[in-house]
Design a protein around this motif. Structure first.
Motif, short mmCIF file in Angstrom:
data_model
loop_
_atom_site.label_atom_id
_atom_site.label_comp_id
_atom_site.label_asym_id
_atom_site.label_seq_id
_atom_site.Cartn_x
_atom_site.Cartn_y
_atom_site.Cartn_z
N SER A 69 0.83 -1.21 0.00
CA SER A 69 0.00 0.00 0.00
C SER A 69 0.86 1.25 0.00
CB SER A 69 -0.93 -0.01 1.22
OG SER A 69 -1.76 -1.15 1.21
N TRP A 70 1.96 1.21 0.75
CA TRP A 70 2.83 2.38 0.82
C TRP A 70 3.49 2.64 -0.53
CZ3 TRP A 70 8.18 3.22 0.42
CH2 TRP A 70 8.62 4.46 0.87
N TRP A 71 4.01 1.57 -1.19
CA TRP A 71 4.64 1.76 -2.48
C TRP A 71 3.64 2.17 -3.55
CZ3 TRP A 71 9.43 2.63 -3.17
CH2 TRP A 71 10.40 2.08 -2.32
N ARG A 72 2.41 1.66 -3.47
CA ARG A 72 1.39 2.06 -4.43
C ARG A 72 1.06 3.54 -4.29
NH1 ARG A 72 -4.17 -1.10 -4.16
NH2 ARG A 72 -4.13 -0.10 -2.10
N THR A 73 0.99 3.99 -3.05
CA THR A 73 0.72 5.42 -2.84
C THR A 73 1.85 6.27 -3.36
OG1 THR A 73 -0.55 4.85 -0.85
CG2 THR A 73 0.16 7.14 -1.09
N SER A 75 4.02 5.50 -5.73
CA SER A 75 4.07 5.45 -7.20
C SER A 75 3.02 6.37 -7.80
CB SER A 75 3.86 4.02 -7.68
OG SER A 75 2.58 3.54 -7.33
N ARG A 76 1.84 6.42 -7.19
CA ARG A 76 0.82 7.33 -7.69
C ARG A 76 1.24 8.78 -7.52
NH1 ARG A 76 -4.67 4.45 -5.21
NH2 ARG A 76 -4.69 2.65 -6.66
N GLU A 77 1.87 9.08 -6.41
CA GLU A 77 2.35 10.45 -6.20
C GLU A 77 3.44 10.80 -7.21
OE1 GLU A 77 3.62 10.56 -2.19
OE2 GLU A 77 1.58 10.62 -1.34
N ALA A 78 4.35 9.85 -7.47
CA ALA A 78 5.42 10.11 -8.45
C ALA A 78 4.85 10.29 -9.86
CB ALA A 78 6.43 8.97 -8.43
N THR A 79 3.85 9.48 -10.20
CA THR A 79 3.22 9.63 -11.53
C THR A 79 2.54 10.97 -11.67
OG1 THR A 79 2.89 7.23 -11.61
CG2 THR A 79 1.58 8.59 -13.12
N ARG A 84 2.59 16.56 -13.80
CA ARG A 84 2.62 18.01 -13.57
C ARG A 84 3.87 18.63 -14.17
NH1 ARG A 84 0.80 16.33 -8.39
NH2 ARG A 84 2.93 16.57 -7.58
N PHE A 85 5.01 17.95 -14.03
CA PHE A 85 6.25 18.46 -14.62
C PHE A 85 6.15 18.51 -16.14
CE2 PHE A 85 10.44 17.59 -16.47
CZ PHE A 85 11.15 18.66 -15.97
N HIS A 86 5.54 17.48 -16.73
CA HIS A 86 5.40 17.46 -18.19
C HIS A 86 4.50 18.60 -18.67
CE1 HIS A 86 3.74 15.98 -22.08
NE2 HIS A 86 5.00 15.60 -22.26
N ARG A 87 3.42 18.87 -17.94
CA ARG A 87 2.54 19.98 -18.33
C ARG A 87 3.24 21.32 -18.19
NH1 ARG A 87 -1.48 16.72 -15.70
NH2 ARG A 87 -1.10 17.83 -13.74
N ARG A 88 4.02 21.49 -17.12
CA ARG A 88 4.76 22.75 -16.97
C ARG A 88 5.82 22.90 -18.06
NH1 ARG A 88 4.59 21.40 -11.33
NH2 ARG A 88 6.72 20.58 -11.51
N ALA A 89 6.49 21.77 -18.42
CA ALA A 89 7.49 21.84 -19.49
C ALA A 89 6.86 22.17 -20.83
CB ALA A 89 8.25 20.51 -19.58
N GLU A 90 5.67 21.63 -21.10
CA GLU A 90 4.99 21.96 -22.35
C GLU A 90 4.65 23.43 -22.43
OE1 GLU A 90 1.66 19.34 -22.40
OE2 GLU A 90 2.66 17.88 -23.69
N ILE A 91 4.33 24.04 -21.28
CA ILE A 91 3.98 25.46 -21.27
C ILE A 91 5.22 26.33 -21.40
CG2 ILE A 91 2.93 27.30 -19.90
CD1 ILE A 91 1.08 25.16 -18.71
N ARG A 92 6.27 25.99 -20.64
CA ARG A 92 7.46 26.84 -20.61
C ARG A 92 8.40 26.57 -21.79
NH1 ARG A 92 9.21 26.73 -14.17
NH2 ARG A 92 7.22 27.55 -13.34
N PHE A 93 8.57 25.30 -22.16
CA PHE A 93 9.51 24.93 -23.23
C PHE A 93 8.79 24.06 -24.25
CE2 PHE A 93 11.68 25.00 -19.09
CZ PHE A 93 12.49 26.11 -19.26
N PRO A 94 7.87 24.61 -25.01
CA PRO A 94 7.09 23.76 -25.93
C PRO A 94 7.93 23.13 -27.04
CG PRO A 94 6.65 26.09 -26.32
CD PRO A 94 7.48 26.02 -25.08
N VAL A 95 8.91 23.88 -27.55
CA VAL A 95 9.72 23.35 -28.65
C VAL A 95 10.57 22.17 -28.18
CG1 VAL A 95 11.48 23.90 -30.36
CG2 VAL A 95 9.75 25.59 -29.79
N LEU A 96 11.23 22.33 -27.03
CA LEU A 96 12.05 21.23 -26.51
C LEU A 96 11.22 20.00 -26.20
CD1 LEU A 96 14.47 23.18 -24.12
CD2 LEU A 96 14.89 22.42 -26.45
N THR A 97 10.02 20.23 -25.69
CA THR A 97 9.15 19.09 -25.39
C THR A 97 8.76 18.34 -26.65
OG1 THR A 97 8.26 20.31 -23.49
CG2 THR A 97 7.00 18.41 -24.28
N ARG A 98 8.41 19.08 -27.69
CA ARG A 98 8.04 18.41 -28.95
C ARG A 98 9.23 17.72 -29.59
NH1 ARG A 98 4.12 22.62 -29.09
NH2 ARG A 98 5.57 24.19 -29.88
#
Length: 359
Positions: A69-73, A75-79, A84-98
């Motif tokens: 249960s602890w590892w599942r929690t 892993s969900r937090e890490a995912t 969230r990091f991917h969404r922020r990167a798409e907003i701040r660095f769209p070209v690098l993300t693509r």
């Protein structure tokens, strides 16, 4: 008498409940709902309490269940944090993300390794086939260009001379007519590998697009000619590297520009292919300058320690590096050409364009 009567009517203190819970404390049998058995707790409530305790106290609980249960929690937090990091990167660095997403879809290292393997297995033997049947001036020019491309000197240069110093009859006998034809036919594998790389970079589907086979043969023939003139171009036609480096950059830009257009069958216009040609030519030119310092030392050391087998590994490793640079340059050029700023000026197709059969 009064005390005796008061003692008879006083109730004794209640006995301690048999289902007293150490964590919840103070719960009595009277708290149980009607019809419930005293001292019995439903399995569903016990499971809920165990899960709640495992989440509140990860280090305690029922062993493997609490750790799971602890590892599942976690892993969900890490995912969730990665999203969230991917969404922020798409907003701040769209070209690098693509660019990163396109490189993953192209599978840069796998495509580059396959291209390098095909170059080593088919293109290199093709050079020996041409050298065995070509006239002496062409052989001399080929040796000079190969020496200029890799900056060969010392033992590596002597071995290159010894390969081509044999008589034409010896070389032709070693290659053979049947072997020469097989090499010529299999050399198109390099063209096909390069074509797949270009199509992946531009997100062109494999099905529904037919490209003429003659383009593979033409591409191989032109690149043999490019190899022959590498020596004069890199030396600036005898004037020095101050002219040779800019000439090499311009020359390779034209070659890679034409390469993409030919192997894509004209599905992409000339202007959108220019960014990829410039990036690829810049990477190849930079590696050609690096080869002047690395390849002679690496080849001479491999020859002295392992013989001819050592030079095979060095050459294959260098081809992989060059092909990785080519794959990155073509892919980055495709992404940049499809960015709004350049797409409007170059007339580039939109990403994930639905291609139709254009013959």
């Amino acid at each position: 008498m009064a005390s005796h009567i008061r003692a008879r009517f006083e109730m004794p203190p209640p006995a301690a409940s048999s289902n007293l819970d150490a964590h919840e404390g103070g719960r009595h049998d009277d708290d149980c709902p009607a019809g419930a058995v005293v001292g019995f707790e439903p399995s569903a409530s016990r499971g809920a309490r165990a899960l709640r305790g495992a989440l509140m106290h990860p280090g305690k609980g029922s062993g493997s269940a609490s750790r799971f249960s602890w590892w599942r929690t976690r892993s969900r937090e890490a995912t969730a944090a990665a999203r969230r990091f991917h969404r922020r990167a798409e907003i701040r660095f769209p070209v690098l993300t693509r660019i990163a997403e396109r490189m993953v879809s192209v599978d840069i290292f796998d495509s580059a390794t396959r291209l390098a393997a095909q170059c080593f297995l088919t293109a290199v033997p093709l050079v020996f086939v041409i050298a065995s049947f070509a006239p002496k001036p062409v052989q001399d020019q080929l040796i000079s260009s190969v020496r200029a491309v890799f900056g060969l000197n010392g033992q590596a240069s002597h071995q290159l001379d010894s390969i081509f110093s044999s008589s034409d009859g010896d070389l032709q006998a070693a290659v053979g007519l049947v072997g020469g034809l097989m090499v010529l036919l299999s050399a198109t594998a390099v063209s096909r590998a390069m074509q797949r790389l270009c199509k992946r970079a531009w997100e062109i589907p494999r099905k529904g697009v037919r490209i003429a086979i003659w383009r593979w043969v033409v591409w191989i023939a032109v690149w043999i000619g490019v190899l022959l003139v590498q020596g004069p171009v890199r030396t600036g036609f005898g004037l020095g590297f101050w002219l040779g480096i800019p000439l090499t950059l311009v020359f390779m830009t034209l070659v890679w520009w034409w390469t993409q257009h030919l192997l894509l069958g004209g599905l992409i216009g000339w202007p959108p292919l220019l960014p990829g040609a410039v990036l690829t030519a810049g990477a190849v030119t930079a590696l050609s300058l690096t080869a002047q310092f690395y390849m002679p030392r690496a080849l001479n050391r491999a020859l002295s320690q392992f013989g001819s087998a050592g030079s095979v590994f060095v050459l294959l490793s260098w081809l992989i590096v060059v092909c990785v640079a080519v794959a990155i340059g073509v892919t980055m050029g495709a992404v940049l050409a499809q960015e709004p700023f350049l797409a409007r000026r170059l007339g580039s197709p939109a990403p994930n364009r639905q291609w139709t059969d254009q013959g």
